[in-house]
Scaffold this motif. Sequence first.
Motif, PDB file in Angstrom:
ATOM      1  N   ILE A 148       0.866  -1.180   0.000  1.00 50.42           N
ATOM      2  CA  ILE A 148       0.000   0.000   0.000  1.00 50.42           C
ATOM      3  C   ILE A 148       0.903   1.230   0.000  1.00 50.42           C
ATOM      4  CG2 ILE A 148      -1.828   1.245   1.219  1.00 50.42           C
ATOM      5  CD1 ILE A 148      -2.529  -1.412   2.611  1.00 50.42           C
ATOM      6  N   GLU A 149       0.549   2.209  -0.838  1.00 53.62           N
ATOM      7  CA  GLU A 149       1.380   3.411  -0.961  1.00 53.62           C
ATOM      8  C   GLU A 149       0.530   4.669  -0.799  1.00 53.62           C
ATOM      9  OE1 GLU A 149       4.485   5.571  -4.114  1.00 53.62           O
ATOM     10  OE2 GLU A 149       3.305   3.821  -4.726  1.00 53.62           O
ATOM     11  N   ARG A 150       1.033   5.569   0.002  1.00 52.93           N
ATOM     12  CA  ARG A 150       0.373   6.869   0.189  1.00 52.93           C
ATOM     13  C   ARG A 150       1.095   7.899  -0.658  1.00 52.93           C
ATOM     14  NH1 ARG A 150      -4.567   8.802   2.011  1.00 52.93           N
ATOM     15  NH2 ARG A 150      -4.334  10.916   2.834  1.00 52.93           N
ATOM     16  N   THR A 151       0.341   8.573  -1.545  1.00 53.15           N
ATOM     17  CA  THR A 151       0.897   9.627  -2.395  1.00 53.15           C
ATOM     18  C   THR A 151      -0.005  10.850  -2.298  1.00 53.15           C
ATOM     19  OG1 THR A 151       1.704   7.939  -3.933  1.00 53.15           O
ATOM     20  CG2 THR A 151       1.727  10.215  -4.696  1.00 53.15           C
ATOM     21  N   LEU A 170      -2.894   5.685   5.746  1.00 58.75           N
ATOM     22  CA  LEU A 170      -2.133   4.483   6.077  1.00 58.75           C
ATOM     23  C   LEU A 170      -2.343   4.091   7.540  1.00 58.75           C
ATOM     24  CD1 LEU A 170       1.328   4.780   4.268  1.00 58.75           C
ATOM     25  CD2 LEU A 170      -0.767   3.677   3.513  1.00 58.75           C
ATOM     26  N   ASN A 171      -2.487   5.077   8.411  1.00 57.21           N
ATOM     27  CA  ASN A 171      -2.728   4.771   9.827  1.00 57.21           C
ATOM     28  C   ASN A 171      -4.028   3.997  10.006  1.00 57.21           C
ATOM     29  OD1 ASN A 171      -0.390   6.019  10.640  1.00 57.21           O
ATOM     30  ND2 ASN A 171      -1.365   7.971  11.143  1.00 57.21           N
ATOM     31  N   GLU A 176      -6.279  -2.143  10.512  1.00 62.18           N
ATOM     32  CA  GLU A 176      -7.123  -3.247  10.043  1.00 62.18           C
ATOM     33  C   GLU A 176      -6.330  -4.454   9.538  1.00 62.18           C
ATOM     34  OE1 GLU A 176     -10.690  -2.546   7.811  1.00 62.18           O
ATOM     35  OE2 GLU A 176     -10.374  -0.375   7.914  1.00 62.18           O
ATOM     36  N   LEU A 177      -5.015  -4.308   9.448  1.00 59.07           N
ATOM     37  CA  LEU A 177      -4.187  -5.363   8.865  1.00 59.07           C
ATOM     38  C   LEU A 177      -3.389  -6.088   9.935  1.00 59.07           C
ATOM     39  CD1 LEU A 177      -2.886  -3.384   5.763  1.00 59.07           C
ATOM     40  CD2 LEU A 177      -4.693  -5.113   5.793  1.00 59.07           C
ATOM     41  N   SER A 185       6.632  -0.163   6.441  1.00 56.05           N
ATOM     42  CA  SER A 185       8.037  -0.165   6.057  1.00 56.05           C
ATOM     43  C   SER A 185       8.625   1.232   5.947  1.00 56.05           C
ATOM     44  CB  SER A 185       8.211  -0.891   4.724  1.00 56.05           C
ATOM     45  OG  SER A 185       7.525  -0.203   3.676  1.00 56.05           O
ATOM     46  N   HIS A 186       7.745   2.200   5.720  1.00 57.17           N
ATOM     47  CA  HIS A 186       8.172   3.576   5.450  1.00 57.17           C
ATOM     48  C   HIS A 186       6.962   4.454   5.734  1.00 57.17           C
ATOM     49  CE1 HIS A 186       9.024   7.048   2.742  1.00 57.17           C
ATOM     50  NE2 HIS A 186      10.306   6.744   2.935  1.00 57.17           N
ATOM     51  N   ARG A 187       7.164   5.726   5.930  1.00 55.44           N
ATOM     52  CA  ARG A 187       6.009   6.594   6.210  1.00 55.44           C
ATOM     53  C   ARG A 187       4.992   6.572   5.078  1.00 55.44           C
ATOM     54  NH1 ARG A 187       8.337  12.799   5.445  1.00 55.44           N
ATOM     55  NH2 ARG A 187       8.950  12.584   3.248  1.00 55.44           N
ATOM     56  N   SER A 188       5.434   6.163   3.869  1.00 50.62           N
ATOM     57  CA  SER A 188       4.526   6.152   2.715  1.00 50.62           C
ATOM     58  C   SER A 188       4.125   4.750   2.272  1.00 50.62           C
ATOM     59  CB  SER A 188       5.178   6.866   1.522  1.00 50.62           C
ATOM     60  OG  SER A 188       5.464   8.210   1.830  1.00 50.62           O
ATOM     61  N   PHE A 189       4.612   3.706   2.965  1.00 47.12           N
ATOM     62  CA  PHE A 189       4.353   2.343   2.505  1.00 47.12           C
ATOM     63  C   PHE A 189       3.986   1.386   3.640  1.00 47.12           C
ATOM     64  CE2 PHE A 189       7.107   3.979  -0.857  1.00 47.12           C
ATOM     65  CZ  PHE A 189       6.502   3.498  -2.016  1.00 47.12           C
ATOM     66  N   ILE A 190       3.070   0.468   3.318  1.00 47.01           N
ATOM     67  CA  ILE A 190       2.829  -0.742   4.106  1.00 47.01           C
ATOM     68  C   ILE A 190       3.075  -1.903   3.163  1.00 47.01           C
ATOM     69  CG2 ILE A 190       1.108  -2.149   5.306  1.00 47.01           C
ATOM     70  CD1 ILE A 190      -0.340   0.435   6.065  1.00 47.01           C
ATOM     71  N   ILE A 191       3.838  -2.908   3.594  1.00 46.60           N
ATOM     72  CA  ILE A 191       4.132  -4.031   2.705  1.00 46.60           C
ATOM     73  C   ILE A 191       3.659  -5.344   3.320  1.00 46.60           C
ATOM     74  CG2 ILE A 191       6.110  -2.853   1.663  1.00 46.60           C
ATOM     75  CD1 ILE A 191       7.940  -4.673   3.326  1.00 46.60           C
TER      76      ILE A 191
END
Length: 233
Positions: A148-151, A170-171, A176-177, A185-191
Motif C-alpha cells: 500500500i502506498e500513500r501519495t 495508512l494509519n 485493520e491489517l 516499512s516507510h512513512r509512505s508504505f505498508i508491505i
Amino acid sequence: MLKVGLVDDSKYDLEKLFVTLSKEEDIQIVFMTDDAEEAYEHIKKDEIDLLVTDIEMPKLSGYELADFITSYALDIQVIFVTGFSGYAVHAFELNVLDYIMKPYSKDRLLKGIARLQKKKQEVQDSNKLVLRTKTDIYFIDKKDIVFIERTGRSTTIATKDSDYMVYTTLNELEEELSKRSFIRSHRSFIINIHFVKNFSLYTKNSYVVSFHGTDRKAVITKINLDALQKNYF
C-alpha cells in the motif's frame, strides 16, 4: 465450504455420520474411515476443518487423534461422538468443539457444526478489507494485498490483480491489517511480507523492496528492515 473427516470403528455409526452430513450443502466429506490409524494419516496430509470421531477405537483412540491435533497446533476442530460419558472432562481439556453422546439426533450433531461454521464465517469476514471510493465499494482479500502506498492525499492499494485508489490513510489501514503479515516499512508504505522477493540498497538509510508477481516497488527504511529481519527472517 466446511471440510470434514469422519472416523468410527462402527461401520453403522460411520454410515450414519456420512448420510447425515453429506446432505448438507456447506459440508464436504474429505474422508471417512473405520480405521483410526488411517484417519491419523489423513489428518497429517489432508486439509480439513473438522474431525468427527468416536473415542474408543482399536489401535488409536479418538482422544489420541485429538491430542495429536492439539499438540501440533493443527487448525482442525474436533467433535467427539461416543457412547461413553467418562471422557468428557478430558475431552474439553483438549478444547474440543463438542461432545455428543450416542444415540444422537441429526439436529444435535448439526448444532455443534453450526458453531464452527459461524466462527469460520466470522474469520472469513475479518479477512476482507472494505474499500470505499466516491462511486464504488470493494471487498478484497487482505492476503492478496502486495503493498500500500500513500501519495499526496490518496492511497493506492496494490493487489495481485488490481490497484485501488482510496482516500483512507495508512494509519487507518494499518489498524485493520494483521501485524503478522503487514508492516509499516516507510512513512509512505505498508508491505505484505509474504510477497517480498528481495531488498536492494537505495540510499544510506533505505532499501527498495521487490515483490513476487509484480514489477512494482516499495521502500523500506534501514531501521524497519533491521526490525523485520530480527522478527521474521
